[in-house]
Structures are given as structure tokens and as C-alpha cells.
Design an enzyme around this catalytic site. Structure first.
Site, PDB file in Angstrom:
ATOM      1  N   ASN A   7      29.558  24.686 -19.056  1.00  0.00           N
ATOM      2  CA  ASN A   7      29.536  25.889 -19.897  1.00  0.00           C
ATOM      3  C   ASN A   7      29.382  25.419 -21.348  1.00  0.00           C
ATOM      4  OD1 ASN A   7      29.957  28.254 -21.261  1.00  0.00           O
ATOM      5  ND2 ASN A   7      32.161  28.391 -20.808  1.00  0.00           N
ATOM      6  N   LYS A   9      28.888  27.247 -23.849  1.00  0.00           N
ATOM      7  CA  LYS A   9      29.383  28.285 -24.777  1.00  0.00           C
ATOM      8  C   LYS A   9      28.340  28.548 -25.865  1.00  0.00           C
ATOM      9  CE  LYS A   9      34.051  26.804 -23.729  1.00  0.00           C
ATOM     10  NZ  LYS A   9      35.453  26.956 -24.033  1.00  0.00           N
ATOM     11  N   HIS A  87      34.863  35.030 -18.165  1.00  0.00           N
ATOM     12  CA  HIS A  87      35.476  33.880 -18.854  1.00  0.00           C
ATOM     13  C   HIS A  87      36.596  34.402 -19.760  1.00  0.00           C
ATOM     14  CE1 HIS A  87      36.029  30.474 -21.528  1.00  0.00           C
ATOM     15  NE2 HIS A  87      35.502  29.741 -20.557  1.00  0.00           N
ATOM     16  N   GLU A 152      40.996  28.713 -14.166  1.00  0.00           N
ATOM     17  CA  GLU A 152      41.040  28.203 -15.536  1.00  0.00           C
ATOM     18  C   GLU A 152      42.277  28.756 -16.246  1.00  0.00           C
ATOM     19  OE1 GLU A 152      37.067  26.777 -17.130  1.00  0.00           O
ATOM     20  OE2 GLU A 152      37.190  28.896 -17.614  1.00  0.00           O
ATOM     21  N   GLY A 158      40.345  23.987 -23.724  1.00  0.00           N
ATOM     22  CA  GLY A 158      40.105  23.422 -25.055  1.00  0.00           C
ATOM     23  C   GLY A 158      41.346  22.912 -25.764  1.00  0.00           C
ATOM     24  N   SER A 193      40.080  21.611 -20.092  1.00  0.00           N
ATOM     25  CA  SER A 193      40.304  20.286 -20.688  1.00  0.00           C
ATOM     26  C   SER A 193      40.026  19.115 -19.753  1.00  0.00           C
ATOM     27  CB  SER A 193      41.734  20.188 -21.254  1.00  0.00           C
ATOM     28  OG  SER A 193      41.874  21.044 -22.371  1.00  0.00           O
ATOM     29  N   GLY A 213      33.820  22.599 -20.175  1.00  0.00           N
ATOM     30  CA  GLY A 213      33.446  23.197 -21.457  1.00  0.00           C
ATOM     31  C   GLY A 213      33.064  22.109 -22.444  1.00  0.00           C
ATOM     32  N   GLY A 214      34.001  21.758 -23.316  1.00  0.00           N
ATOM     33  CA  GLY A 214      33.753  20.824 -24.413  1.00  0.00           C
ATOM     34  C   GLY A 214      33.026  19.539 -24.031  1.00  0.00           C
TER      35      GLY A 214
HETATM   36  C1  PEP Z   1      35.932  26.544 -20.455  1.00  0.00           C
HETATM   37  O1  PEP Z   1      35.885  27.096 -21.550  1.00  0.00           O
HETATM   38  O2  PEP Z   1      35.542  27.117 -19.420  1.00  0.00           O
HETATM   39  C2  PEP Z   1      36.461  25.189 -20.396  1.00  0.00           C
HETATM   40  C3  PEP Z   1      36.761  24.670 -19.228  1.00  0.00           C
HETATM   41  O3  PEP Z   1      36.578  24.554 -21.597  1.00  0.00           O
HETATM   42  P1  PEP Z   1      37.169  23.077 -21.871  1.00  0.00           P
HETATM   43  O4  PEP Z   1      36.622  22.181 -20.801  1.00  0.00           O
HETATM   44  O5  PEP Z   1      36.654  22.727 -23.215  1.00  0.00           O
HETATM   45  O6  PEP Z   1      38.646  23.201 -21.797  1.00  0.00           O
END
Ligand code: PEP
Length: 231
Positions: A7, A9, A87, A152, A158, A193, A213-214
Site C-alpha cells: 500500500n 498510500k 483502510h 491491521e 506506522g 509496522s 505500508g511504509g
Molecule cells: C498500512 O497502512 O496499511 C500499513 C500496514 O502501514 P505500515 O506498514 O507503515 O504500518
């Protein structure tokens, strides 16, 4: 086979997506199925032979007076096969359970596989909230539809703060039980994360893959995870 969903974003620019596409297209993906979800405007730049194309949201409406939204039919024109739905960042903007259910129906009616995000907001919150989220998300969908859930926990997104494998397993059990109760059999991913240092620990959980995500923006680290997922 683990499902790895990126993702991105609202990040990156045309240059990023073009260079990511060429790097990821050379990747030998063995133990994983990759789904990449760029912002809508870069969908056309992200058609890879090594990955499926996904998006980050889908309109609950078929067409018409929905300024700024993108319909399932339009997404199909771009070759989109998956869509993240509900999300927590969208839920925080006011997207409620009813809207999430309509989006799941719209996606599945158009043969787009929804990746529905569920999870408790606070670390101290009971996981039973997930039951309601799953039940409502499935409420309008056809029983034969393919649906993926992503557990999640919002407090882990994050933040660098991650749940234990035991915590993830108990949430996944709740999701899978609720799916079964409603006549569905769904894959459940873990997201929150995950990075190149901790992903192998989460591989021992019952998750069917990860929503990243990140770390998706750090291509070398993302590739390390994809290569390391051999379950
Ligand atoms: C997300 O936003 O779906 C996510 C998993 O972000 P991160 O991996 O950055 O925590």
C-alpha cells in the site's frame, strides 16, 4: 503461497513508480503472490508481469454523481484485480461499516478482490470489535465471492509498535471464524509496522501474508521481504 500487498498510500511520484516498476519486474517471486496498490493516477505506470495490480479504494457507486471517485468499471479498464477497502486511514475520515460493505459488494460484483482492513484502534481495546467489522463487511456480498481480510491493529500502523504473534493469531482466528459463520472462507493478512527486520517473526503466525505500508516505499527492503517469504 503468501500474499504480499504493497500500500503506497499517497506517496511517490511518476519517477518513483517508473523506477519501482522496472526493479520489481526483474524480481523472481517464488514463495509469494504480489499485489501492488499505487495511487490511482499511477495505475497505468505500474503494469508488471511479476505482480497483480491493486488500488487503495473503490467507489460504492456504479456511476454518476460521485465527484472525485473511481468506479469498479473504470478500475477494470486499468487492469485492477484487487482493491483495499476500509483502510483505517479512510475510516478515520468518516468511512463507516455500511459504506465498507457497499464497497465490498461493488468490488466483488465486478470481480475485483477486496482486501478489507479490520482491527482494533487501541492496544487495550477488546478484539471483539473485529467480529462486527467482518460480519458487516460480508453482509452484502455473494457467498461465492473471493474476499481477503487484513488484520491491521490501528495502533500498530506506522508506529513501530507491533503485536505479538499470539495476539495476531487470536485476531486471525476471530476473522476466520466469523467468515466461516457467514459462509465465507477468506485469506487473512497481517499489517502494521512490518519491516525487513521483523517480518520473519510474523511468518510464524497464522497470517496468509502481509499488507505493507511504509516499507513498500523502500524498494530494497521491500524486495528483501518478498525474497524472504518462502512459506
Ligand atoms: C498500512 O497502512 O496499511 C500499513 C500496514 O502501514 P505500515 O506498514 O507503515 O504500518
Amino acid at each position: 503461497m503468501q500474499l504480499i500487498v504493497a500500500n503506497y498510500k499517497m506517496n511517490g511520484d511518476k519517477q518513483f513508480y517508473l523506477s519501482a516498476a522496472s526493479k520489481l519486474n526483474n524480481l523472481r517471486v517464488k514463495g509469494a503472490k504480489l499485489v501492488l496498490c499505487p495511487p490511482f493516477c499511477y495505475l497505468a505506470d505500474f503494469k508488471l508481469k511479476t505482480a497483480k495490480l491493486g488500488c487503495q479504494d473503490i467507489s460504492a457507486d456504479a456511476e454518476g454523481k460521485s465527484t472525485g471517485q473511481i468506479s469498479a468499471k473504470m478500475l477494470k479498464d486499468f487492469g485492477v484485480e484487487y482493491s483495499i477497502v476500509g483502510h483505517s486511514e479512510r475510516r478515520a475520515m468518516g468511512e463507516g461499516e455500511g459504506l465498507v460493505a457497499r464497497k465490498v459488494k461493488m468490488a466483488t460484483d465486478n470481480k475485483i478482490i477486496p482486501i478489507v482492513c479490520v482491527g482494533e484502534n487501541e492496544k487495550s481495546e477488546k478484539q471483539s470489535l473485529i467480529k462486527t467489522q467482518v460480519k458487516t463487511a460480508l453482509s452484502l456480498a455473494n457467498k461465492s465471492a473471493e474476499i481477503v481480510f487484513a488484520y491491521e491493529p490501528v495502533w500498530a500502523i506506522g508506529t513501530g509498535d507491533t503485536p505479538t504473534v499470539k495476539h495476531i493469531d487470536s485476531a486471525i482466528k476471530i476473522v476466520k471464524n466469523e467468515c466461516a459463520k457467514n459462509g465465507f472462507s477468506c485469506k487473512v493478512l497481517y499489517g502494521g509496522s512490518v519491516n525487513e527486520k521483523n517480518f520473519s517473526e510474523f511468518l510464524s503466525s497464522s497470517a496468509d501474508g502481509f499488507l505493507l505500508g511504509g516499507v513498500s516505499l523502500k524498494l530494497d527492503k521491500f524486495i528483501e521481504i518478498v525474497k524472504g517469504v518462502k512459506k
